[in-house]
Design a protein around this motif. Structure first.
Motif, PDB file in Angstrom:
ATOM      1  N   ALA A   1       0.844  -1.192   0.000  1.00  0.00           N
ATOM      2  CA  ALA A   1       0.000   0.000   0.000  1.00  0.00           C
ATOM      3  C   ALA A   1       0.875   1.235   0.000  1.00  0.00           C
ATOM      4  CB  ALA A   1      -0.912  -0.008   1.225  1.00  0.00           C
ATOM      5  N   ARG A   2       0.292   2.313  -0.496  1.00  0.00           N
ATOM      6  CA  ARG A   2       1.009   3.578  -0.477  1.00  0.00           C
ATOM      7  C   ARG A   2       0.075   4.681  -0.030  1.00  0.00           C
ATOM      8  NH1 ARG A   2       1.665   4.733  -6.959  1.00  0.00           N
ATOM      9  NH2 ARG A   2       1.243   6.923  -6.651  1.00  0.00           N
ATOM     10  N   PRO A   3       0.607   5.627   0.722  1.00  0.00           N
ATOM     11  CA  PRO A   3      -0.234   6.706   1.217  1.00  0.00           C
ATOM     12  C   PRO A   3      -0.630   7.671   0.105  1.00  0.00           C
ATOM     13  CG  PRO A   3       1.937   6.700   2.293  1.00  0.00           C
ATOM     14  CD  PRO A   3       1.962   5.681   1.214  1.00  0.00           C
ATOM     15  N   LEU A   4      -1.898   8.038   0.108  1.00  0.00           N
ATOM     16  CA  LEU A   4      -2.399   9.134  -0.712  1.00  0.00           C
ATOM     17  C   LEU A   4      -2.871  10.216   0.262  1.00  0.00           C
ATOM     18  CD1 LEU A   4      -4.386   7.193  -3.480  1.00  0.00           C
ATOM     19  CD2 LEU A   4      -1.991   7.927  -3.500  1.00  0.00           C
ATOM     20  N   ALA A   5      -3.513  11.241  -0.236  1.00  0.00           N
ATOM     21  CA  ALA A   5      -3.900  12.365   0.629  1.00  0.00           C
ATOM     22  C   ALA A   5      -4.766  11.920   1.808  1.00  0.00           C
ATOM     23  CB  ALA A   5      -4.606  13.435  -0.188  1.00  0.00           C
ATOM     24  N   ASN A   6      -5.870  11.236   1.545  1.00  0.00           N
ATOM     25  CA  ASN A   6      -6.782  10.837   2.613  1.00  0.00           C
ATOM     26  C   ASN A   6      -7.028   9.343   2.655  1.00  0.00           C
ATOM     27  OD1 ASN A   6      -7.327  13.490   3.588  1.00  0.00           O
ATOM     28  ND2 ASN A   6      -8.544  13.818   1.745  1.00  0.00           N
ATOM     29  N   SER A   7      -6.343   8.617   1.809  1.00  0.00           N
ATOM     30  CA  SER A   7      -6.570   7.173   1.763  1.00  0.00           C
ATOM     31  C   SER A   7      -5.234   6.448   1.681  1.00  0.00           C
ATOM     32  CB  SER A   7      -7.440   6.799   0.550  1.00  0.00           C
ATOM     33  OG  SER A   7      -6.756   7.044  -0.658  1.00  0.00           O
ATOM     34  N   LEU A   8      -5.317   5.172   1.971  1.00  0.00           N
ATOM     35  CA  LEU A   8      -4.177   4.291   1.746  1.00  0.00           C
ATOM     36  C   LEU A   8      -4.535   3.490   0.508  1.00  0.00           C
ATOM     37  CD1 LEU A   8      -1.473   3.784   3.131  1.00  0.00           C
ATOM     38  CD2 LEU A   8      -2.533   1.911   4.367  1.00  0.00           C
ATOM     39  N   HIS A   9      -3.671   3.527  -0.492  1.00  0.00           N
ATOM     40  CA  HIS A   9      -3.949   2.900  -1.781  1.00  0.00           C
ATOM     41  C   HIS A   9      -3.334   1.508  -1.824  1.00  0.00           C
ATOM     42  CE1 HIS A   9      -4.976   2.746  -6.003  1.00  0.00           C
ATOM     43  NE2 HIS A   9      -3.759   2.286  -6.246  1.00  0.00           N
ATOM     44  N   LEU A  10      -4.164   0.509  -2.026  1.00  0.00           N
ATOM     45  CA  LEU A  10      -3.695  -0.869  -2.149  1.00  0.00           C
ATOM     46  C   LEU A  10      -3.101  -1.027  -3.544  1.00  0.00           C
ATOM     47  CD1 LEU A  10      -3.544  -3.585  -0.669  1.00  0.00           C
ATOM     48  CD2 LEU A  10      -5.769  -4.137  -1.662  1.00  0.00           C
ATOM     49  N   GLN A  11      -1.807  -0.975  -3.612  1.00  0.00           N
ATOM     50  CA  GLN A  11      -1.086  -1.012  -4.878  1.00  0.00           C
ATOM     51  C   GLN A  11      -1.037  -2.427  -5.453  1.00  0.00           C
ATOM     52  OE1 GLN A  11       0.188   1.796  -6.253  1.00  0.00           O
ATOM     53  NE2 GLN A  11       0.952   0.723  -8.050  1.00  0.00           N
ATOM     54  N   GLU A  12      -0.916  -3.403  -4.561  1.00  0.00           N
ATOM     55  CA  GLU A  12      -0.751  -4.792  -5.011  1.00  0.00           C
ATOM     56  C   GLU A  12      -1.264  -5.723  -3.935  1.00  0.00           C
ATOM     57  OE1 GLU A  12       0.263  -7.385  -7.933  1.00  0.00           O
ATOM     58  OE2 GLU A  12       0.813  -5.281  -8.083  1.00  0.00           O
ATOM     59  N   LEU A  13      -1.928  -6.778  -4.363  1.00  0.00           N
ATOM     60  CA  LEU A  13      -2.365  -7.842  -3.464  1.00  0.00           C
ATOM     61  C   LEU A  13      -2.164  -9.145  -4.211  1.00  0.00           C
ATOM     62  CD1 LEU A  13      -3.840  -8.653  -0.765  1.00  0.00           C
ATOM     63  CD2 LEU A  13      -5.924  -8.703  -2.134  1.00  0.00           C
ATOM     64  N   ASP A  14      -1.337 -10.022  -3.672  1.00  0.00           N
ATOM     65  CA  ASP A  14      -1.054 -11.300  -4.327  1.00  0.00           C
ATOM     66  C   ASP A  14      -0.935 -12.395  -3.289  1.00  0.00           C
ATOM     67  OD1 ASP A  14      -0.693 -10.513  -7.133  1.00  0.00           O
ATOM     68  OD2 ASP A  14       1.067  -9.441  -6.404  1.00  0.00           O
ATOM     69  N   VAL A  15      -1.458 -13.560  -3.633  1.00  0.00           N
ATOM     70  CA  VAL A  15      -1.266 -14.763  -2.831  1.00  0.00           C
ATOM     71  C   VAL A  15      -0.773 -15.843  -3.795  1.00  0.00           C
ATOM     72  CG1 VAL A  15      -2.390 -16.536  -1.431  1.00  0.00           C
ATOM     73  CG2 VAL A  15      -3.041 -14.125  -1.161  1.00  0.00           C
ATOM     74  N   HIS A  16       0.289 -16.519  -3.409  1.00  0.00           N
ATOM     75  CA  HIS A  16       0.811 -17.596  -4.255  1.00  0.00           C
ATOM     76  C   HIS A  16      -0.303 -18.614  -4.474  1.00  0.00           C
ATOM     77  CE1 HIS A  16       3.174 -20.902  -5.755  1.00  0.00           C
ATOM     78  NE2 HIS A  16       4.197 -20.062  -5.905  1.00  0.00           N
ATOM     79  N   PRO A  17      -0.504 -19.080  -5.713  1.00  0.00           N
ATOM     80  CA  PRO A  17      -1.586 -20.033  -5.993  1.00  0.00           C
ATOM     81  C   PRO A  17      -1.558 -21.290  -5.125  1.00  0.00           C
ATOM     82  CG  PRO A  17      -0.677 -19.191  -8.037  1.00  0.00           C
ATOM     83  CD  PRO A  17       0.208 -18.673  -6.931  1.00  0.00           C
TER      84      PRO A  17
END
Length: 173
Positions: A70-86
């Motif tokens: 995740a990365r911080p934006l002005a008022n939100s935290l942005h989920l940049q990537e979500l991965d789970v190994h298959p």
């Protein structure tokens, strides 16, 4: 003992995360976006950016099997990537990673989580909708989320099926 747990990533974990992302991206071979598998866009989150926050799902040996960046934006935290190994999917790890990101965001005073994803892929927008995210209309996008969306266009992601989503974070009474 529970076989999986979620924790903040450690420096030693970071070199292991691209392999998880690549393995998870293989699922796209079964979609209209198979051409993205193996492209630079499939590993666009790495190397780790200094202002990004990373959590990992680890197995009983403390080896990472999933990740949330995740990365911080002005008022939100942005989920940049979500991965789970298959090899570890369908065990609730994605949901637990998002919960960890949401807990952190709320503790830091962010009002929402945001993300961008594919609208028509079942483990993308429909999954996030089940977890409380809603699709945003273009005129609802704050400037920082517009910039992320524009960056995806510049990186060649097929924008006809991309959607920005938001999940409000509500304080417990």
């Amino acid at each position: 003992m529970e076989p999986y747990r979620i924790r903040p990533a450690r420096l030693a974990d970071l070199p292991l995360l691209p392999a998880i992302e690549r393995a998870a991206s293989e699922l796209f071979r079964q979609t209209a976006y198979a051409h993205l598998v193996g492209s630079d866009d499939a590993t666009r989150s790495f190397p780790h950016q200094p202002d990004y926050l990373t959590w990992v799902a680890v197995d009983a040996t403390d080896a990472p099997v999933g990740l949330a960046i995740a990365r911080p934006l002005a008022n939100s935290l942005h989920l940049q990537e979500l991965d789970v190994h298959p090899n570890h999917s369908r065990r609730g790890l994605g949901r637990r990673l998002i919960a960890a990101v949401a807990d952190y965001a709320q503790s830091q005073g962010y009002t929402a989580l945001t993300l961008t994803t594919f609208r028509s892929i079942s483990w993308n927008a429909p999954y996030y909708t089940r977890l409380g995210f809603r699709a945003l209309e273009t005129d609802e996008l704050p400037t920082d989320l517009q910039a992320i969306y524009q960056s995806e266009i510049e990186h060649g992601l097929p924008m006809g099926d991309r959607v920005c989503m938001r999940r409000e974070l509500i304080e417990d009474a």
